[in-house]
Each structure stands twice: as C-alpha cells, then as structure tokens.
Design a protein around this motif. Structure first.
Motif, PDB file in Angstrom:
ATOM      1  N   CYS A   1       0.839  -1.197   0.000  1.00 54.92           N
ATOM      2  CA  CYS A   1       0.000   0.000   0.000  1.00 54.92           C
ATOM      3  C   CYS A   1       0.872   1.245   0.000  1.00 54.92           C
ATOM      4  CB  CYS A   1      -0.924  -0.010   1.225  1.00 54.92           C
ATOM      5  SG  CYS A   1      -1.946   1.456   1.379  1.00 54.92           S
ATOM      6  N   GLY A   2       1.927   1.207   0.805  1.00 60.21           N
ATOM      7  CA  GLY A   2       2.835   2.344   0.853  1.00 60.21           C
ATOM      8  C   GLY A   2       3.507   2.574  -0.475  1.00 60.21           C
TER       9      GLY A   2
ATOM     10  N   ASN B   1      17.445  -3.733  -7.447  1.00 62.34           N
ATOM     11  CA  ASN B   1      17.045  -2.327  -7.385  1.00 62.34           C
ATOM     12  C   ASN B   1      15.614  -2.181  -7.885  1.00 62.34           C
ATOM     13  OD1 ASN B   1      17.027   0.440  -9.287  1.00 62.34           O
ATOM     14  ND2 ASN B   1      17.789   0.697  -7.197  1.00 62.34           N
ATOM     15  N   PHE B   2      14.758  -1.571  -7.054  1.00 65.79           N
ATOM     16  CA  PHE B   2      13.360  -1.310  -7.401  1.00 65.79           C
ATOM     17  C   PHE B   2      13.275   0.096  -7.969  1.00 65.79           C
ATOM     18  CE2 PHE B   2      13.596  -4.548  -4.234  1.00 65.79           C
ATOM     19  CZ  PHE B   2      12.591  -5.449  -4.561  1.00 65.79           C
ATOM     20  N   TRP B   3      12.752   0.219  -9.190  1.00 66.16           N
ATOM     21  CA  TRP B   3      12.769   1.507  -9.879  1.00 66.16           C
ATOM     22  C   TRP B   3      11.566   1.665 -10.795  1.00 66.16           C
ATOM     23  CZ3 TRP B   3      13.132   1.831 -15.285  1.00 66.16           C
ATOM     24  CH2 TRP B   3      13.392   0.615 -15.946  1.00 66.16           C
ATOM     25  N   ALA B   4      11.385   2.891 -11.270  1.00 66.33           N
ATOM     26  CA  ALA B   4      10.346   3.195 -12.266  1.00 66.33           C
ATOM     27  C   ALA B   4      10.814   4.374 -13.100  1.00 66.33           C
ATOM     28  CB  ALA B   4       9.021   3.527 -11.580  1.00 66.33           C
ATOM     29  N   SER B   5      10.405   4.423 -14.347  1.00 72.27           N
ATOM     30  CA  SER B   5      10.831   5.515 -15.232  1.00 72.27           C
ATOM     31  C   SER B   5      10.262   6.854 -14.787  1.00 72.27           C
ATOM     32  CB  SER B   5      10.412   5.219 -16.672  1.00 72.27           C
ATOM     33  OG  SER B   5       8.998   5.196 -16.786  1.00 72.27           O
ATOM     34  N   TRP B   6       9.120   6.839 -14.074  1.00 70.67           N
ATOM     35  CA  TRP B   6       8.467   8.072 -13.639  1.00 70.67           C
ATOM     36  C   TRP B   6       9.042   8.623 -12.340  1.00 70.67           C
ATOM     37  CZ3 TRP B   6       6.760   6.467  -8.983  1.00 70.67           C
ATOM     38  CH2 TRP B   6       6.320   5.148  -8.861  1.00 70.67           C
ATOM     39  N   CYS B   7      10.009   7.933 -11.768  1.00 69.16           N
ATOM     40  CA  CYS B   7      10.564   8.280 -10.461  1.00 69.16           C
ATOM     41  C   CYS B   7      11.853   9.089 -10.637  1.00 69.16           C
ATOM     42  CB  CYS B   7      10.812   6.964  -9.709  1.00 69.16           C
ATOM     43  SG  CYS B   7      12.030   7.010  -8.400  1.00 69.16           S
ATOM     44  N   ALA B   8      11.811  10.380 -10.250  1.00 68.17           N
ATOM     45  CA  ALA B   8      12.979  11.254 -10.413  1.00 68.17           C
ATOM     46  C   ALA B   8      14.219  10.742  -9.669  1.00 68.17           C
ATOM     47  CB  ALA B   8      12.632  12.673  -9.981  1.00 68.17           C
ATOM     48  N   PRO B   9      14.102  10.288  -8.399  1.00 71.20           N
ATOM     49  CA  PRO B   9      15.297   9.753  -7.733  1.00 71.20           C
ATOM     50  C   PRO B   9      15.880   8.527  -8.444  1.00 71.20           C
ATOM     51  CG  PRO B   9      13.596  10.246  -6.118  1.00 71.20           C
ATOM     52  CD  PRO B   9      12.965  10.383  -7.464  1.00 71.20           C
TER      53      PRO B   9
ATOM     54  N   ARG C   1       8.368  -9.459   0.643  1.00 70.28           N
ATOM     55  CA  ARG C   1       7.633  -8.962   1.814  1.00 70.28           C
ATOM     56  C   ARG C   1       8.355  -9.183   3.136  1.00 70.28           C
ATOM     57  NH1 ARG C   1       4.479 -12.605  -0.623  1.00 70.28           N
ATOM     58  NH2 ARG C   1       4.609 -14.737   0.117  1.00 70.28           N
ATOM     59  N   GLU C   2       9.256 -10.160   3.216  1.00 73.46           N
ATOM     60  CA  GLU C   2       9.966 -10.401   4.472  1.00 73.46           C
ATOM     61  C   GLU C   2      10.880  -9.225   4.846  1.00 73.46           C
ATOM     62  OE1 GLU C   2       9.324 -12.782   6.489  1.00 73.46           O
ATOM     63  OE2 GLU C   2       8.109 -14.044   5.195  1.00 73.46           O
ATOM     64  N   VAL C   3      11.481  -8.589   3.833  1.00 71.30           N
ATOM     65  CA  VAL C   3      12.278  -7.371   4.028  1.00 71.30           C
ATOM     66  C   VAL C   3      11.849  -6.421   2.915  1.00 71.30           C
ATOM     67  CG1 VAL C   3      14.593  -6.392   4.289  1.00 71.30           C
ATOM     68  CG2 VAL C   3      14.199  -8.769   4.898  1.00 71.30           C
ATOM     69  N   PRO C   4      10.677  -5.787   3.061  1.00 75.01           N
ATOM     70  CA  PRO C   4      10.112  -5.021   1.954  1.00 75.01           C
ATOM     71  C   PRO C   4      10.962  -3.819   1.569  1.00 75.01           C
ATOM     72  CG  PRO C   4       8.870  -4.632   3.968  1.00 75.01           C
ATOM     73  CD  PRO C   4       9.854  -5.723   4.267  1.00 75.01           C
ATOM     74  N   PRO C   5      10.992  -3.492   0.274  1.00 75.62           N
ATOM     75  CA  PRO C   5      11.766  -2.344  -0.165  1.00 75.62           C
ATOM     76  C   PRO C   5      11.236  -1.022   0.399  1.00 75.62           C
ATOM     77  CG  PRO C   5      10.569  -3.329  -2.001  1.00 75.62           C
ATOM     78  CD  PRO C   5      10.413  -4.239  -0.830  1.00 75.62           C
ATOM     79  N   SER C   6       9.927  -0.879   0.598  1.00 78.74           N
ATOM     80  CA  SER C   6       9.280   0.249   1.285  1.00 78.74           C
ATOM     81  C   SER C   6       9.326   1.596   0.584  1.00 78.74           C
ATOM     82  CB  SER C   6       9.837   0.427   2.710  1.00 78.74           C
ATOM     83  OG  SER C   6       9.654  -0.749   3.441  1.00 78.74           O
ATOM     84  N   ALA C   7      10.018   1.733  -0.508  1.00 77.03           N
ATOM     85  CA  ALA C   7      10.059   2.994  -1.252  1.00 77.03           C
ATOM     86  C   ALA C   7      10.517   2.718  -2.673  1.00 77.03           C
ATOM     87  CB  ALA C   7      11.006   3.991  -0.589  1.00 77.03           C
TER      88      ALA C   7
ATOM     89  N   GLN D   1      23.793 -16.814  -0.305  1.00 77.49           N
ATOM     90  CA  GLN D   1      22.734 -17.765   0.060  1.00 77.49           C
ATOM     91  C   GLN D   1      21.341 -17.213  -0.282  1.00 77.49           C
ATOM     92  OE1 GLN D   1      25.365 -17.110   2.557  1.00 77.49           O
ATOM     93  NE2 GLN D   1      26.306 -18.748   1.375  1.00 77.49           N
ATOM     94  N   GLY D   2      21.275 -16.051  -0.911  1.00 76.32           N
ATOM     95  CA  GLY D   2      19.993 -15.466  -1.278  1.00 76.32           C
ATOM     96  C   GLY D   2      19.292 -14.753  -0.141  1.00 76.32           C
ATOM     97  N   ARG D   3      20.057 -14.346   0.891  1.00 71.86           N
ATOM     98  CA  ARG D   3      19.485 -13.642   2.037  1.00 71.86           C
ATOM     99  C   ARG D   3      19.788 -12.151   1.936  1.00 71.86           C
ATOM    100  NH1 ARG D   3      22.598 -16.756   6.642  1.00 71.86           N
ATOM    101  NH2 ARG D   3      24.243 -15.883   5.325  1.00 71.86           N
ATOM    102  N   VAL D   4      18.907 -11.317   2.477  1.00 72.27           N
ATOM    103  CA  VAL D   4      19.102  -9.872   2.421  1.00 72.27           C
ATOM    104  C   VAL D   4      20.180  -9.470   3.417  1.00 72.27           C
ATOM    105  CG1 VAL D   4      18.036  -7.604   2.671  1.00 72.27           C
ATOM    106  CG2 VAL D   4      16.716  -9.495   1.697  1.00 72.27           C
ATOM    107  N   ALA D   5      21.313  -8.967   2.897  1.00 74.08           N
ATOM    108  CA  ALA D   5      22.439  -8.544   3.723  1.00 74.08           C
ATOM    109  C   ALA D   5      22.392  -7.048   3.999  1.00 74.08           C
ATOM    110  CB  ALA D   5      23.757  -8.903   3.038  1.00 74.08           C
ATOM    111  N   ALA D   6      21.783  -6.278   3.082  1.00 74.90           N
ATOM    112  CA  ALA D   6      21.695  -4.822   3.264  1.00 74.90           C
ATOM    113  C   ALA D   6      20.506  -4.295   2.478  1.00 74.90           C
ATOM    114  CB  ALA D   6      22.985  -4.146   2.798  1.00 74.90           C
ATOM    115  N   ARG D   7      19.954  -3.185   2.988  1.00 75.16           N
ATOM    116  CA  ARG D   7      18.818  -2.544   2.323  1.00 75.16           C
ATOM    117  C   ARG D   7      19.031  -1.037   2.347  1.00 75.16           C
ATOM    118  NH1 ARG D   7      12.802  -3.034   4.827  1.00 75.16           N
ATOM    119  NH2 ARG D   7      13.916  -2.100   6.569  1.00 75.16           N
ATOM    120  N   ILE D   8      18.798  -0.410   1.203  1.00 71.40           N
ATOM    121  CA  ILE D   8      18.857   1.049   1.098  1.00 71.40           C
ATOM    122  C   ILE D   8      17.459   1.520   0.711  1.00 71.40           C
ATOM    123  CG2 ILE D   8      19.896   3.046  -0.052  1.00 71.40           C
ATOM    124  CD1 ILE D   8      22.283   1.149  -0.752  1.00 71.40           C
ATOM    125  N   ILE D   9      16.853   2.335   1.563  1.00 73.88           N
ATOM    126  CA  ILE D   9      15.527   2.883   1.286  1.00 73.88           C
ATOM    127  C   ILE D   9      15.713   4.275   0.710  1.00 73.88           C
ATOM    128  CG2 ILE D   9      13.307   3.584   2.268  1.00 73.88           C
ATOM    129  CD1 ILE D   9      13.776   0.573   2.319  1.00 73.88           C
TER     130      ILE D   9
END
Length: 196
Positions: free
Chosen positions: A18-19, A85-93, A153-159, A169-177
């Motif tokens: 939703c966010g 990396n989660f991205w979109a063409s409409w996203c300025a950042p 969803r276990e470590v959601p990107p959130s932005a 091993q396919g585990r999340v070692a770091a996250r940048i929001i």
C-alpha cells in the motif's frame, strides 16, 4: 499449491505494498506515478540497514518476466551476490541513481556479483526508454502489477527507489531505502562479496 501466509505477514505485506502503490504510509509522497494518475511513491532518505548473517532473511519464489520478455527465476543466481534495485521511469530519484547503479555493476560483474532491476508500476515502453537513456546493461523484471515486489515482503523495499543486496545464500544482507550513490552502494557490495 501456494504456501499459506500467516494473517500477520499478509497484513504487513499489504501495508508495505500500500505504501509503495499509494504513498499511504510513512514519509512524504512526491511525484505522480505512471500516466499522472493517483499512484505515488514514498521518497526514502537513502537510509542503509545492514543485517548480520545470523539475522538475515532469505528471499523465496521471485520469478517473472524480464523487460526483454525472457522468463527469470532469482533462485538461478544462488551462489552469487545479487543487487536488486526497485525503480520506475516516472521516479525522479531513480533517474538520479541510475548512473551510479550501472557504475557499481560494471565494476563488480566479473567478481560474481549480479544486478537485477525490478521495474515497478510502469509501462514497458517507458521502462525500455529509461534503460536506453541511462545505458543500463543489467536485466530488469517487469512488475507492472506489483506481484514481484510482494515476493520481497519479508524485508520489503518500502520505497521507490530501494536497493537490496543479497548474499550468496539469497538472504538480504543490506537494504537502502531511497536513492543510492556509488559511494554508498559499492562498499556494501564489496563487503558482502568478501564474505566466506
């Protein structure tokens, strides 16, 4: 038959999505989504979270279609460090961070590091134009309906944008929001790649 998800996890995943879709939680929402509709993204501040190996969560069942139409399974990259990396063409950042992501990819691709984009709530034509403009050479999953993003969803990107660094091993070692930079991402990738 799909695995059952607990009500608590389902609720957490729904809030996270939703966010992402509507900017209905957390920090300020900015810039319209695809087609100028009411879809908005949450602008993160580039905050980095690192996870110690004992506390890392694995990412399961990520599959989809790449922008070039080929099928993709994240499980095929097990044994490699993967930057998602989660991205979109409409996203300025996203436009701002694209050259840094490509730079880190170019420097690390011969060291057992793979990159994967997840193109979120976008049109295929706009996503392909974005990749041409910024000379992106790593693949991206096309996630117009947000289903690929839900698999995290276990470590959601959130932005949008957000970046995850997965260990071998396919585990999340770091996250940048939020947007990343070369100087922020490259040391994280090097640190995870150096792990035994």
């Amino acid at each position: 038959m799909s695995p059952r998800i607990s009500p608590l996890r389902a609720t957490a995943a729904a809030v996270a999505l939703c966010g992402l879709l509507a900017g209905c939680a957390g920090t300020s929402a900015s810039e319209n989504g695809q087609g100028g509709d009411a879809n908005r993204f949450i602008s993160g501040d580039g905050n980095v979270t690192e996870y110690k190996p004992a506390g890392r969560t694995g990412v399961q069942g990520v599959t989809g279609e790449l922008l070039d139409g080929k099928p993709f399974k994240l499980a095929d990259l097990k044994g490699k460090v993967v930057v998602v990396n989660f991205w979109a063409s409409w996203c300025a950042p996203c436009r701002g961070e694209a050259p840094s992501l490509q730079h880190v990819y170019t420097e690390n691709k011969d060291k057992g590091v793979e990159f994967l984009g997840v193109n979120f709530k976008d049109s295929k034509a706009n996503a392909e134009a974005f990749e041409r403009k910024f000379k992106i050479t790593y693949p991206s999953l096309f996630d117009a309906d947000g289903q690929v993003t839900l698999a995290f969803r276990e470590v959601p990107p959130s932005a949008i944008p957000s970046t995850l660094v997965l260990d071998r091993q396919g585990r999340v070692a770091a996250r940048i929001i939020g947007a990343t930079t070369y100087s922020k991402l490259n040391p994280l990738v090097a640190k995870v790649a150096a792990e035994k």
